[in-house]
Design an enzyme around this catalytic site. Structure first.
Site, PDB file in Angstrom:
ATOM      1  N   ASP A 292       3.449   3.452   1.268  1.00 28.52           N
ATOM      2  CA  ASP A 292       4.866   3.389   0.945  1.00 28.52           C
ATOM      3  C   ASP A 292       5.323   4.737   0.383  1.00 28.52           C
ATOM      4  O   ASP A 292       6.276   5.345   0.855  1.00 28.52           O
ATOM      5  CB  ASP A 292       5.086   2.267  -0.072  1.00 28.52           C
ATOM      6  CG  ASP A 292       6.548   1.869  -0.172  1.00 28.52           C
ATOM      7  OD1 ASP A 292       7.312   2.195   0.760  1.00 28.52           O
ATOM      8  OD2 ASP A 292       6.924   1.240  -1.167  1.00 28.52           O
TER       9      ASP A 292
ATOM     10  N   TYR B 100       0.629  -5.432  -2.976  1.00 28.28           N
ATOM     11  CA  TYR B 100       1.741  -6.157  -2.354  1.00 28.28           C
ATOM     12  C   TYR B 100       1.370  -7.601  -2.012  1.00 28.28           C
ATOM     13  O   TYR B 100       2.202  -8.343  -1.487  1.00 28.28           O
ATOM     14  CB  TYR B 100       2.177  -5.475  -1.054  1.00 28.28           C
ATOM     15  CG  TYR B 100       3.048  -4.276  -1.243  1.00 28.28           C
ATOM     16  CD1 TYR B 100       2.558  -3.132  -1.862  1.00 28.28           C
ATOM     17  CD2 TYR B 100       4.358  -4.262  -0.793  1.00 28.28           C
ATOM     18  CE1 TYR B 100       3.348  -2.016  -2.025  1.00 28.28           C
ATOM     19  CE2 TYR B 100       5.157  -3.148  -0.952  1.00 28.28           C
ATOM     20  CZ  TYR B 100       4.647  -2.033  -1.562  1.00 28.28           C
ATOM     21  OH  TYR B 100       5.435  -0.926  -1.720  1.00 28.28           O
TER      22      TYR B 100
ATOM     23  N   LYS C  56      -7.310   6.379  -3.137  1.00 25.04           N
ATOM     24  CA  LYS C  56      -7.496   6.823  -4.522  1.00 25.04           C
ATOM     25  C   LYS C  56      -8.843   6.255  -4.983  1.00 25.04           C
ATOM     26  O   LYS C  56      -8.957   5.619  -6.035  1.00 25.04           O
ATOM     27  CB  LYS C  56      -6.301   6.281  -5.331  1.00 25.04           C
ATOM     28  CG  LYS C  56      -6.106   6.852  -6.692  1.00 25.04           C
ATOM     29  CD  LYS C  56      -5.575   8.265  -6.701  1.00 25.04           C
ATOM     30  CE  LYS C  56      -5.619   8.759  -8.137  1.00 25.04           C
ATOM     31  NZ  LYS C  56      -5.571  10.193  -8.281  1.00 25.04           N
TER      32      LYS C  56
ATOM     33  N   ASP D  21      -3.255  11.638  -4.199  1.00 26.13           N
ATOM     34  CA  ASP D  21      -2.389  12.599  -4.904  1.00 26.13           C
ATOM     35  C   ASP D  21      -2.473  13.979  -4.255  1.00 26.13           C
ATOM     36  O   ASP D  21      -1.469  14.683  -4.115  1.00 26.13           O
ATOM     37  CB  ASP D  21      -2.701  12.670  -6.408  1.00 26.13           C
ATOM     38  CG  ASP D  21      -4.173  12.695  -6.710  1.00 26.13           C
ATOM     39  OD1 ASP D  21      -4.874  11.748  -6.301  1.00 26.13           O
ATOM     40  OD2 ASP D  21      -4.635  13.654  -7.324  1.00 26.13           O
TER      41      ASP D  21
END
Ligand code: NAD
Length: 417
Positions: free
Chosen positions: A304, A156, A226, A280
């Site tokens: 988000d 972002y 991640k 995930d």
């Protein structure tokens, strides 16, 4: 300070910071941006409810209207006027409705710009179940989490180059020729973005998440990353997060490894346990074991996605509140966007906006007013009085307009108090 377009309420006092602590009068001036699209429906509705809760607890909010997005284009001929930013900076606390961002081309997100300009680095999104709300999950009550999403960096940050420009070709040749990533990017047109994750940005976010857990008596702070794939960005987020936990809090904060090695998996009362999960996998834990999670600390993009998914389990975007928090400042806003197709129809659910005001009140230390809001919302929804989004998932409910729902909730606040 004098402003060109903004009317400062004749009465009311500013929220200030004294010796590092927020000082909140009983009659604060609170800036509010109505927002685009459905913002014009849900923001006045939320103001009605929040004002009722403030009054019922012996306070009075003096709302001060500010402009951004469409309303600012009409008044100032620009999207985000300097005086809107200056006023938010000066008055420290505020509330905003959603602002529209065009996809692909056009101007960049005003929401992201506000977070960055005011250094509102923690996007805080609580997800808890309100009695009576329909849910696709069998036991939605088990969900009671707060996501602390980093809000100033990651993908972002806005560092990206458009396909076909000389700049993107320059970046491509730097990456391929100088940094040694040959045969990594396919031939032909490419868009390239950067994903900065800094030690500074990570540590202040994780610190805030741990502080919140300690203040609100919550046990687990989970770093969601991640890092198995993006080792030097998301992996670093995890490592820096653990550094904060291990180096800054003494015995008050322990890691999950220590918990099992030394305490048989049972956290002593008042202790915060920091652990981590791959992003995930976290999406499945949200559904399978929500009761194991209290506070999540996440880089921007994970935050988000995961907070939206968590919100869906307890009622969806019509319910999900949020806030942007910096040091001694807050701008509360719902998770949802401006939903242009519903704009101006007095139709959508104002609960997400009302609950964003609830976060603001919690930040101001007005938990009594906050409790009234929750009770009145549960009472109203429990009586089957709901907006269209919930009505279509409930048997025998009465569908009401945005403004009617707010009036019902405000009425109940007055009668409960
Ligand atoms: P959206 O959240 O506006 O709407 C998606 C769907 O969610 C709607 O069609 C509706 O079904 C549901 N929904 C949203 N708000 C609701 C409410 N109050 N009550 C009941 N149902 C509700 O998302 P979008 O359509 O992807 O985005 C529209 C615009 O909003 C875009 O320009 C986007 O950039 C912007 N946006 C702004 C913010 C923000 O201001 N922080 C956040 C998200 C999206």
């Amino acid at each position: 300070m004098e402003y060109e377009q903004i009317e400062i309420p004749a009465e009311g006092e500013q929220v200030t910071v004294v010796d590092g602590e927020l000082s909140v009068p009983d009659n604060p001036i609170i800036p509010v941006i109505y927002g685009d699209g459905t913002g014009k429906d849900v923001t006045p509705a939320a103001i009605e409810v929040l004002s009722a809760a403030a009054e019922a607890t012996g306070r009075e909010v003096h709302w001060m209207r500010l402009y951004a997005g469409e309303s600012a284009r009409e008044r100032y001929g620009e999207n985000l006027p300097e005086e809107t930013i200056d006023t938010l900076r000066e008055f420290r606390v505020g509330m905003k409705g959603p602002l529209t961002t065009p996809v692909g081309s056009g101007f960049r997100s005003l929401n992201v710009a506000l977070r960055k300009t005011l250094d509102l680095y923690a996007n805080v999104r609580p997800t808890f179940y309100l009695d009576g709300v329909p849910s696709p999950i069998r036991e939605p009550r088990k969900m009671d989490m707060v996501c602390f999403r980093e809000a100033t960096e990651d993908v972002y940050a806005g560092i990206e180059w458009e396909a076909g420009t000389p700049e993107v070709e320059q970046v491509r040749s730097f990456v391929e020729d100088e940094m040694g990533f040959e045969h990594t990017i396919h031939d032909g047109e490419v868009g390239i973005g950067l994903k900065p994750i800094t030690e500074f940005g990570t540590k202040r976010l994780v610190r805030r998440a741990i502080d919140y857990a300690l203040e609100h008596d919550r046990t687990y702070v989970t770093l969601v990353h991640k890092g198995n794939i993006m080792k030097y960005t998301e992996g670093a987020f995890r490592d820096w997060g653990y550094e904060v936990a291990e180096e800054e809090y003494g015995d008050e904060v322990i890691t999950e490894d220590t918990l099992w090695e030394e305490r048989d998996g049972k956290p002593p009362a008042g202790t915060v346990v920091v652990n981590d999960r791959i992003a995930d996998a976290m999406l499945q834990w949200l559904i399978l074991r929500p009761e194991d999670y209290d506070i999540l600390a996440l880089p921007n993009l994970n935050g988000d996605y995961i907070s939206d998914a968590a919100g869906a389990q307890v009622g969806g975007l019509g319910i999900a509140p949020g806030s942007n928090i910096g040091d001694g400042r807050i701008l509360a806003e719902p998770v949802h966007g401006s939903s242009p197709k519903h704009a101006g129809k007095d139709k959508v659910n104002p609960t997400a906006m009302i609950l964003s005001g609830h976060i603001l009140f919690d930040y101001l230390g007005w938990s009594d007013a906050g409790d009234l809001i929750i009770d009145a919302l549960e009472d109203t929804i429990g009586d089957g009085i709901v907006t269209y989004d919930l009505e279509r998932q409930m048997d025998g409910a009465t569908k009401v307009a945005t403004s009617e729902f707010a009036a019902e909730v405000a009425e109940r606040i007055k009668s409960i108090a």
